[in-house]
Motif scaffolding. Structure first.
Motif, PDB file in Angstrom:
ATOM      1  N   ILE A   1      -1.939   8.958  -4.782  1.00 42.88           N
ATOM      2  CA  ILE A   1      -0.625   8.855  -4.336  1.00 42.88           C
ATOM      3  C   ILE A   1       0.097  10.121  -4.496  1.00 42.88           C
ATOM      4  CG2 ILE A   1       1.603   7.708  -4.958  1.00 42.88           C
ATOM      5  CD1 ILE A   1      -0.482   5.336  -6.092  1.00 42.88           C
ATOM      6  N   PRO A   2       0.907  10.473  -3.572  1.00 44.12           N
ATOM      7  CA  PRO A   2       1.565  11.934  -3.415  1.00 44.12           C
ATOM      8  C   PRO A   2       2.828  12.002  -4.505  1.00 44.12           C
ATOM      9  CG  PRO A   2       2.249  10.642  -1.740  1.00 44.12           C
ATOM     10  CD  PRO A   2       1.281   9.769  -2.171  1.00 44.12           C
ATOM     11  N   PHE A   3       3.141  13.395  -4.873  1.00 47.18           N
ATOM     12  CA  PHE A   3       4.208  13.723  -5.425  1.00 47.18           C
ATOM     13  C   PHE A   3       5.283  13.230  -4.569  1.00 47.18           C
ATOM     14  CE2 PHE A   3       1.358  16.114  -8.098  1.00 47.18           C
ATOM     15  CZ  PHE A   3       1.793  16.138  -8.948  1.00 47.18           C
ATOM     16  N   SER A   4       6.349  12.919  -5.058  1.00 49.81           N
ATOM     17  CA  SER A   4       7.669  12.530  -4.012  1.00 49.81           C
ATOM     18  C   SER A   4       8.349  13.881  -3.734  1.00 49.81           C
ATOM     19  CB  SER A   4       8.581  11.830  -4.762  1.00 49.81           C
ATOM     20  OG  SER A   4       9.073  12.468  -5.879  1.00 49.81           O
ATOM     21  N   GLU A   5       8.150  14.945  -4.170  1.00 50.88           N
ATOM     22  CA  GLU A   5       8.872  16.071  -3.704  1.00 50.88           C
ATOM     23  C   GLU A   5       8.137  17.435  -3.879  1.00 50.88           C
ATOM     24  OE1 GLU A   5      12.287  16.786  -6.318  1.00 50.88           O
ATOM     25  OE2 GLU A   5      12.933  14.804  -5.846  1.00 50.88           O
ATOM     26  N   THR A   6       8.447  18.454  -2.987  1.00 57.03           N
ATOM     27  CA  THR A   6       7.750  19.792  -2.988  1.00 57.03           C
ATOM     28  C   THR A   6       8.400  20.945  -2.746  1.00 57.03           C
ATOM     29  OG1 THR A   6       5.653  20.917  -2.476  1.00 57.03           O
ATOM     30  CG2 THR A   6       6.636  19.633  -0.910  1.00 57.03           C
ATOM     31  N   ASN A   7       8.189  22.073  -3.182  1.00 59.64           N
ATOM     32  CA  ASN A   7       8.849  23.173  -2.493  1.00 59.64           C
ATOM     33  C   ASN A   7       7.807  23.998  -1.537  1.00 59.64           C
ATOM     34  OD1 ASN A   7       9.906  25.642  -2.311  1.00 59.64           O
ATOM     35  ND2 ASN A   7      10.663  26.098  -4.537  1.00 59.64           N
ATOM     36  N   LEU A   8       8.484  23.773  -0.219  1.00 58.89           N
ATOM     37  CA  LEU A   8       7.767  24.305   0.885  1.00 58.89           C
ATOM     38  C   LEU A   8       7.304  25.810   0.633  1.00 58.89           C
ATOM     39  CD1 LEU A   8       9.557  22.567   3.743  1.00 58.89           C
ATOM     40  CD2 LEU A   8       7.325  21.783   2.652  1.00 58.89           C
ATOM     41  N   ALA A   9       8.298  26.511  -0.034  1.00 58.83           N
ATOM     42  CA  ALA A   9       7.921  27.800  -0.135  1.00 58.83           C
ATOM     43  C   ALA A   9       6.778  28.089  -1.024  1.00 58.83           C
ATOM     44  CB  ALA A   9       9.114  28.566  -0.805  1.00 58.83           C
ATOM     45  N   HIS A  10       6.912  27.230  -2.123  1.00 55.75           N
ATOM     46  CA  HIS A  10       5.573  27.376  -2.910  1.00 55.75           C
ATOM     47  C   HIS A  10       4.819  25.916  -3.037  1.00 55.75           C
ATOM     48  CE1 HIS A  10       7.483  31.200  -4.272  1.00 55.75           C
ATOM     49  NE2 HIS A  10       8.564  30.572  -4.491  1.00 55.75           N
TER      50      HIS A  10
ATOM     51  N   CYS B   1       7.663   5.862  -4.683  1.00 56.38           N
ATOM     52  CA  CYS B   1       7.829   4.468  -4.471  1.00 56.38           C
ATOM     53  C   CYS B   1       6.866   4.178  -3.315  1.00 56.38           C
ATOM     54  CB  CYS B   1       9.406   4.183  -4.068  1.00 56.38           C
ATOM     55  SG  CYS B   1       9.859   5.302  -2.727  1.00 56.38           S
ATOM     56  N   PRO B   2       6.532   3.039  -3.163  1.00 57.28           N
ATOM     57  CA  PRO B   2       5.688   2.700  -1.971  1.00 57.28           C
ATOM     58  C   PRO B   2       6.242   3.100  -0.526  1.00 57.28           C
ATOM     59  CG  PRO B   2       5.918   0.881  -3.631  1.00 57.28           C
ATOM     60  CD  PRO B   2       6.781   1.874  -3.877  1.00 57.28           C
ATOM     61  N   ALA B   3       7.466   3.229  -0.505  1.00 57.09           N
ATOM     62  CA  ALA B   3       8.201   3.633   0.875  1.00 57.09           C
ATOM     63  C   ALA B   3       7.810   5.344   1.085  1.00 57.09           C
ATOM     64  CB  ALA B   3       9.309   3.325   0.818  1.00 57.09           C
ATOM     65  N   GLY B   4       7.898   5.907  -0.115  1.00 54.98           N
ATOM     66  CA  GLY B   4       7.723   7.309  -0.105  1.00 54.98           C
ATOM     67  C   GLY B   4       6.320   7.732  -0.199  1.00 54.98           C
ATOM     68  N   ALA B   5       5.290   6.823  -0.561  1.00 50.59           N
ATOM     69  CA  ALA B   5       3.875   7.163  -0.723  1.00 50.59           C
ATOM     70  C   ALA B   5       3.164   6.933   0.307  1.00 50.59           C
ATOM     71  CB  ALA B   5       3.290   6.781  -2.080  1.00 50.59           C
ATOM     72  N   GLY B   6       3.611   5.760   0.687  1.00 49.39           N
ATOM     73  CA  GLY B   6       2.666   4.860   1.812  1.00 49.39           C
ATOM     74  C   GLY B   6       3.437   4.796   3.422  1.00 49.39           C
ATOM     75  N   THR B   7       4.080   5.733   3.603  1.00 52.31           N
ATOM     76  CA  THR B   7       4.906   5.665   4.817  1.00 52.31           C
ATOM     77  C   THR B   7       4.801   7.271   5.497  1.00 52.31           C
ATOM     78  OG1 THR B   7       6.716   4.394   4.000  1.00 52.31           O
ATOM     79  CG2 THR B   7       7.039   5.361   6.326  1.00 52.31           C
ATOM     80  N   LEU B   8       3.390   7.747   5.584  1.00 55.87           N
ATOM     81  CA  LEU B   8       3.086   8.854   6.205  1.00 55.87           C
ATOM     82  C   LEU B   8       1.979   8.649   7.258  1.00 55.87           C
ATOM     83  CD1 LEU B   8       2.948  10.746   2.867  1.00 55.87           C
ATOM     84  CD2 LEU B   8       4.648  10.960   4.497  1.00 55.87           C
ATOM     85  N   LEU B   9       1.410   7.372   7.299  1.00 52.53           N
ATOM     86  CA  LEU B   9       0.137   7.091   8.091  1.00 52.53           C
ATOM     87  C   LEU B   9       0.331   7.429   9.715  1.00 52.53           C
ATOM     88  CD1 LEU B   9      -2.747   6.389   7.657  1.00 52.53           C
ATOM     89  CD2 LEU B   9      -2.121   4.201   7.996  1.00 52.53           C
ATOM     90  N   LEU B  10       1.484   7.005  10.161  1.00 51.30           N
ATOM     91  CA  LEU B  10       1.609   7.256  11.533  1.00 51.30           C
ATOM     92  C   LEU B  10       1.640   8.549  11.886  1.00 51.30           C
ATOM     93  CD1 LEU B  10       4.157   4.357  12.434  1.00 51.30           C
ATOM     94  CD2 LEU B  10       1.554   3.969  12.450  1.00 51.30           C
TER      95      LEU B  10
ATOM     96  N   ALA C   1      -3.174  10.547   4.402  1.00 51.42           N
ATOM     97  CA  ALA C   1      -2.173   9.509   4.225  1.00 51.42           C
ATOM     98  C   ALA C   1      -2.708   8.081   3.977  1.00 51.42           C
ATOM     99  CB  ALA C   1      -1.370   9.662   5.632  1.00 51.42           C
ATOM    100  N   GLU C   2      -3.860   7.699   4.669  1.00 50.69           N
ATOM    101  CA  GLU C   2      -4.476   6.717   4.517  1.00 50.69           C
ATOM    102  C   GLU C   2      -4.980   6.024   3.108  1.00 50.69           C
ATOM    103  OE1 GLU C   2      -7.666   4.428   7.396  1.00 50.69           O
ATOM    104  OE2 GLU C   2      -8.458   6.094   6.341  1.00 50.69           O
ATOM    105  N   ARG C   3      -5.302   7.343   2.352  1.00 46.27           N
ATOM    106  CA  ARG C   3      -5.662   7.125   1.003  1.00 46.27           C
ATOM    107  C   ARG C   3      -4.509   6.673  -0.012  1.00 46.27           C
ATOM    108  NH1 ARG C   3      -7.232  11.772  -3.622  1.00 46.27           N
ATOM    109  NH2 ARG C   3      -7.957  10.085  -5.092  1.00 46.27           N
ATOM    110  N   ALA C   4      -3.435   7.352   0.506  1.00 46.20           N
ATOM    111  CA  ALA C   4      -2.372   7.092  -0.618  1.00 46.20           C
ATOM    112  C   ALA C   4      -1.677   5.502  -0.033  1.00 46.20           C
ATOM    113  CB  ALA C   4      -0.972   8.078   0.156  1.00 46.20           C
ATOM    114  N   LEU C   5      -1.685   5.293   0.921  1.00 43.18           N
ATOM    115  CA  LEU C   5      -1.221   3.806   1.314  1.00 43.18           C
ATOM    116  C   LEU C   5      -2.506   2.808   0.799  1.00 43.18           C
ATOM    117  CD1 LEU C   5      -0.041   2.412   4.600  1.00 43.18           C
ATOM    118  CD2 LEU C   5      -1.925   1.539   3.492  1.00 43.18           C
TER     119      LEU C   5
END
Length: 286
Positions: free
Chosen positions: A22-31, A43-52, A70-74
């Motif tokens: 399950i992923p972190f909800s935020e990240t710094n794209l520079a680091h 939250c489920p919407a943040g963690a499980g809404t990457l598959l498409l 993404a599949e593993r997270a969902l």
């Protein structure tokens, strides 16, 4: 554009590096390796809404690691559902334990259910259809009450053991998803209830206590923030139902919605409503 999508996805991939997947909800794209943030909750919407998106990127690049992450997270979120088949609103990304067990089809959860079914539509994988059927059965049994979808809990023991009779505007996507899944009968029922709010107010407030609202309790208007950040979910449901039924009334509803939406137009864009009852505006546009 594909090259830029790959660059962005590669910067996002480190967020999936957790014990559960399950992923972190935020990240710094520079680091991306050291800048993961948002605490140990998602939250489920943040963690499980990457598959498409990640699945499409994997297909276009031939790199299946995007889809697998993404599949593993969902599937990790789904694995930690309650015994009755519902997921909560927020969970610990390290352990999978529910931090907020409130079960809803609204905020924090909405697109999780949406992506389960749309993943089946997009990829044709029967496991997502099976997942959808189990989730839908649980939602109808434990959160559907008097024609409305209300808040329940992953710890709920019976259909009437509910927590909260609040309406959340994000749930207006649901009739469209029901239509896409082939349950037009229940979609029409839930849509008609939601349309009642729109007819009375003109806009959907973010949250609404149903009993107080329909009883005309004036004090409720003074003690709750009824903002409207220009959400489009209800129009999507309107389109799906028009396509499924061909009924002209949905075009009329869409027209009324659009006319009201144009009233939020200002010189620099469209302003969110601070309060849908007194029609005051915020200096913001999402």
């Amino acid at each position: 554009m594909l090259r830029k999508a790959v660059i962005l996805a590669d910067k996002l991939m480190p967020v999936f590096d957790t014990p559960t997947g399950i992923p972190f909800s935020e990240t710094n794209l520079a680091h991306p390796l050291s800048g993961r943030g948002g605490g140990n909750q998602n939250c489920p919407a943040g963690a499980g809404t990457l598959l498409l998106e990640f699945g499409a990127l994997g297909a276009l690049t031939g790199n299946c690691s995007y889809l697998l992450a993404a599949e593993r997270a969902l599937e990790a979120v789904w694995k930690h559902r309650g015994s009755q088949g519902l997921v909560g609103s927020e969970l610990n990304i390290m352990s999978g334990a529910w931090v907020y067990p409130e079960a809803t089809i609204g905020a924090s959860v909405d697109s999780f259910y949406e992506y389960i079914h749309k993943a089946y539509v997009m990829f044709g994988d029967e496991k997502y259809l099976k997942m959808w059927h189990e989730a839908y059965k649980a939602i109808q049994k434990y959160t559907y009450f008097g024609g409305w979808y209300i808040m329940s809990s992953v710890h709920q023991k019976g259909p009437l053991d509910t927590l909260d009779h609040k309406f959340n505007s994000l749930t207006t996507f649901w009739p469209g998803l029901q239509t896409l899944a082939g349950d037009v009968h229940n979609a029409l029922d839930s849509y008609s209830k939601m349309h009642c709010v729109l007819k009375k107010v003109g806009y959907f407030p973010e949250y609404l206590d149903l009993a107080s609202f329909f009883a005309g309790n004036p004090s409720f208007k003074k003690t709750h923030g009824f903002h409207y950040p220009l959400r489009p979910e209800f129009i999507e449901s309107t389109l799906f139902l028009y396509k499924a039924t061909g009924e002209e009334k949905f075009l009329e509803i869409a027209e009324t919605f659009f006319v009201n939406f144009l009233k939020t137009k200002h010189r620099c864009g469209f302003a969110a409503l601070k309060n849908v009852f007194d029609k005051t505006f915020e200096d913001s546009m999402e």
